[in-house]
Structure formats: C-alpha cells, structure tokens
Design a protein around this motif. Structure first.
Motif, mmCIF file in Angstrom:
data_model
loop_
_atom_site.group_PDB
_atom_site.id
_atom_site.type_symbol
_atom_site.label_atom_id
_atom_site.label_comp_id
_atom_site.label_asym_id
_atom_site.label_seq_id
_atom_site.Cartn_x
_atom_site.Cartn_y
_atom_site.Cartn_z
ATOM 1 N N UNK A 114 -13.405 50.983 -65.297
ATOM 2 C CA UNK A 114 -12.502 50.091 -64.779
ATOM 3 C C UNK A 114 -12.311 50.803 -63.139
ATOM 4 N N UNK A 115 -12.863 50.040 -62.112
ATOM 5 C CA UNK A 115 -12.926 50.721 -60.915
ATOM 6 C C UNK A 115 -11.925 50.310 -59.950
ATOM 7 N N UNK A 116 -11.047 51.011 -59.275
ATOM 8 C CA UNK A 116 -9.986 50.907 -58.536
ATOM 9 C C UNK A 116 -10.546 50.077 -57.052
ATOM 10 N N UNK A 117 -10.999 49.427 -56.969
ATOM 11 C CA UNK A 117 -11.520 48.911 -55.576
ATOM 12 C C UNK A 117 -10.380 48.516 -54.637
ATOM 13 N N UNK A 118 -9.503 47.631 -55.175
ATOM 14 C CA UNK A 118 -8.422 46.932 -54.707
ATOM 15 C C UNK A 118 -8.818 46.045 -53.466
ATOM 16 N N UNK A 152 -18.500 46.608 -66.394
ATOM 17 C CA UNK A 152 -17.566 47.211 -65.334
ATOM 18 C C UNK A 152 -16.689 46.192 -65.161
ATOM 19 N N UNK A 153 -15.353 46.616 -64.874
ATOM 20 C CA UNK A 153 -14.142 46.091 -64.167
ATOM 21 C C UNK A 153 -14.047 46.587 -62.946
ATOM 22 N N UNK A 154 -13.490 45.487 -61.989
ATOM 23 C CA UNK A 154 -13.043 45.851 -60.732
ATOM 24 C C UNK A 154 -11.411 45.642 -60.508
ATOM 25 N N UNK A 155 -10.636 46.199 -60.023
ATOM 26 C CA UNK A 155 -9.119 45.956 -59.729
ATOM 27 C C UNK A 155 -9.175 45.551 -58.348
ATOM 28 N N UNK A 156 -8.539 44.347 -58.038
ATOM 29 C CA UNK A 156 -7.909 43.906 -56.723
ATOM 30 C C UNK A 156 -6.680 43.521 -56.515
ATOM 31 N N UNK A 157 -6.187 43.787 -55.588
ATOM 32 C CA UNK A 157 -4.795 43.504 -55.269
ATOM 33 C C UNK A 157 -4.502 42.225 -54.237
ATOM 34 N N UNK A 158 -3.654 41.239 -54.461
ATOM 35 C CA UNK A 158 -3.386 40.348 -53.530
ATOM 36 C C UNK A 158 -2.028 40.345 -53.261
ATOM 37 N N UNK A 159 -1.475 39.564 -52.346
ATOM 38 C CA UNK A 159 0.089 39.373 -51.728
ATOM 39 C C UNK A 159 0.441 40.707 -51.008
ATOM 40 N N UNK A 160 -0.518 41.201 -50.401
ATOM 41 C CA UNK A 160 -0.249 42.240 -49.517
ATOM 42 C C UNK A 160 0.222 41.898 -48.304
#
Length: 375
Positions: A114-118, A152-160
């Motif tokens: 689980x990879x913290x790409x963001x 694999x999983x990747x993390x993404x953040x929105x509403x930044x």
C-alpha cells in the motif's frame, strides 16, 4: 478469520496533515520492533480464530529492514494459526522502496504493498510535506512491478487547498496508467494537532469549500468507475477481486489484534487501546505488561459500529442482522427516515439491506449519524 495489525510509529518527517501516532526520532525504532515481537507473545491468547490478514501500518513501516519485517511475520506464524493464503500488506513510501528493498520485501513474505503516493503534482507534494517527488512516485510504481508484486494499492488525497479539478483529473489518469489493483482516496481533513491545524487556527490555511470537495469526490467515482474499478467502500476502489481483505474484515466486524504503540484490538465484546507513547510502551513490554486500556462495548456501541462501518460499504447495512444478532429493530426506530432517504434517492433498500446510492455517498457520515442510537 482474524487479522493482525502492527503499528510502526516512526516517520522520516511529519506530513502536515497527519495526526496518527508517530515520531520523527527513529532512535527507538529497533527497540520498538523488538518489543512488538515480545508483545505478540504476551498477546498470543487474544485471538481464537485463524489469522488470514497481516497488516503493517504506521507511521512508516517501510522504515523497518526486510529482516525485521520477516522476523515479525515469522513470529506471528509461530504463535497463531495462519490461513494458507494470508494477505500480508506493508504500507510504504516511495522513497523507501529501492529495487533491492523490494526484492528483500518479497522474500520476507510481503505480498501486498500500500504505497503512499498522495499526489503526482510536485507543488502539492511539497505543500503536504511529503519526502518524495512525482518522478520518485512514478519510478517506484514501475519498480514494484519489476520486482514481481501483483497486488498493489496506492493512496491519493483530494480536497487539498489549491488542488484544481484539472490537476485532480490528471492525477487520477496518471494513477490509472499504472493499473494498480487498488486505490484508496481520502478527502483532506484538517486535524487540530497538525501543522495544517495550526495554520488553520492562525488563519493561514482554509479548507476547500464543501461543494468543491464534493465535486472532486464525484470525479473520483466517475473516473474510477469508468475504468471498471469497484467502489466497495467510501474511500476504497479496486479491480474485481482485489478488495483489501484486511480493511474489509474491519468493516465486516471480524476480530483483530493490534500490536505496537497506539494500536487497537477488537474481540467482539471489548476494544483494547495500546498507549500512545513509545518510551512508556517499551518500559511496559520490558516488564512483561501490555500497556493498554480496555473498553467493554455496550449493546448500543455494537449497533452503532455496525451501522457506521457497514453502511460505508457496497455490501450495505443488513437490517435482519441488526434485529437477529443485535436486537435492534431499525425499521421501528428509523423507518420513516429510511423511507425518506429512499424517496430522495440517497439509499436503496433491497432484501432488507440498506445501501448508499452514489448520491448518498456524498452525505454518508450524516446518514450514518442519523441512523445510530443515542449512547
């Protein structure tokens, strides 16, 4: 089936949004890792079911060496009955995943990353105070495939703040170009005990308007749905069959053991909370004690947790289960409200299961809160 969660409370640097328990002083990392191994022995009677998922979270567990990770996996295998197809996930940052480290991780037993790409945008990565840049993120995703990882999983953040719809769409398309089996995506929340929380208090940072954040969530659902990803939980999407089995077990009420500072455990009737202090954790484990507090869950607690967790998933909230196993006749309590939600197109009710519609997912927390019992 049960799960084991291991919390590794160390990071190279503090992301501006994170309020999880961690320290950027890694001098105790090796000692904490050894104490986590000792805690596994102390907690060996906690689970009675076979373990089908192991999850290294944090913090940044990819700071551990592959041999430390391998030792903890072997300790779990020695102390607990393990399912033959156990999912073993490691949360990792791109800057920790060299080609050599990836090979060693595969050898240690890790079969899911689980990879913290963001983000793939350098300005936003700097704003979030991430260590890696966009080129490192993309190189990492190529390297994990070369190393043989097929889950694999990747993390993404929105509403930044500052994230435009165009950049968000580019981010989603860039993520899809690497064809990850799983994508977790979360709206940025400004927590009080963070750099962003401090900036917000001083008026230096303002959260994205709710309408704009909702639009980015809609873009997330539309884009990933169009790429045939299943939206199986509010913040989680996967290719068919690639659910996070560990996290899904939380949402389905499975039992789990949490190891390490600040980790939580659940056995169906109680919840156990480990202390959020690394030094105090070390002292307790070294003296043979589990540094935790235990909460006995009331029937209302169990009902509310079931509603909150299941309603967020594609499997929905089973009203028959609530009535037969938790003695909650939710139709008697909230029948008129559920009818209203259905009429408004916010939920569907089929075979006594309540599921959120796409429209309902935009107000999931409000709906769950309204359906829960007062405690």
């Amino acid at each position: 089936m049960a799960g084991v969660y291991l919390h590794v409370p160390f990071c190279k640097q503090a992301c501006h949004y994170c309020d999880f328990h961690f320290s950027t002083d890694t001098s105790l990392l090796t000692d904490v890792c050894k104490s986590m191994s000792a805690e596994l022995v102390l907690q060996k009677e906690y689970l009675t079911e076979p373990v089908s998922t192991i999850y290294f979270g944090g913090g940044t567990p990819s700071l551990l060496t592959s041999s430390e990770i391998g030792h903890l996996i072997e300790k779990i295998q020695c102390l607990f009955k393990i399912a033959p197809d156990t999912e073993i996930t490691l949360e990792a940052n791109p800057d920790d995943l060299s080609k050599e480290k990836l090979k060693a991780l595969r050898h240690s037993g890790i079969n899911r990353l689980s990879i913290g790409i963001q983000s793939f945008n350098n300005d936003l990565l700097k704003f979030l105070n991430r260590v890696h840049d966009s080129s490192a993120a993309m190189q990492c995703l190529e390297d994990v495939r070369e190393a043989g990882f097929d889950n694999i999983s990747i993390d993404l953040i929105y509403a930044i703040p500052g994230l435009s719809e165009n950049i968000w769409q580019e981010t989603l398309l860039k993520a899809l170009s690497f064809s990850p089996e799983h994508i977790s995506s979360y709206a940025l929340t400004i927590e009080e005990r963070t750099v962003f929380g401090n900036w917000s208090k001083k008026g230096k940072l303002h959260p994205m308007e709710e309408e704009s954040a909702a639009r980015q969530f809609e873009m997330l659902m539309e884009t990933l749905g169009g790429a045939s990803y299943e939206h199986y939980e509010i913040s989680n999407f996967c290719k068919p069959g690639y659910y996070s089995r560990h996290n899904s077990s939380y949402w389905k009420g499975a039992h789990y053991l949490g190891i390490g500072p600040s980790a939580h455990s659940y056995n169906g009737s109680t919840r156990q909370f480990n202390i959020r202090n690394n030094s105090a954790y070390l002292r307790a484990i070294q003296s043979g004690k589990i540094p935790s507090e235990t909460e006995v869950l009331s029937e209302e607690n169990k009902i509310n947790e079931y509603i909150l967790t299941t309603l967020r998933t594609q499997w929905g909230c089973d009203m028959s289960f609530l009535k037969d196993h938790l003695q909650d006749d939710i139709m008697s309590r909230k029948g008129d409200y559920l009818t209203l939600l259905e009429r408004q197109g916010l939920v569907s009710i089929e075979e006594n299961v309540v599921r959120l519609t796409r429209k309902g997912k935009l107000v999931a927390d409000k709906i769950a809160e309204d359906l829960m019992m007062s405690v």
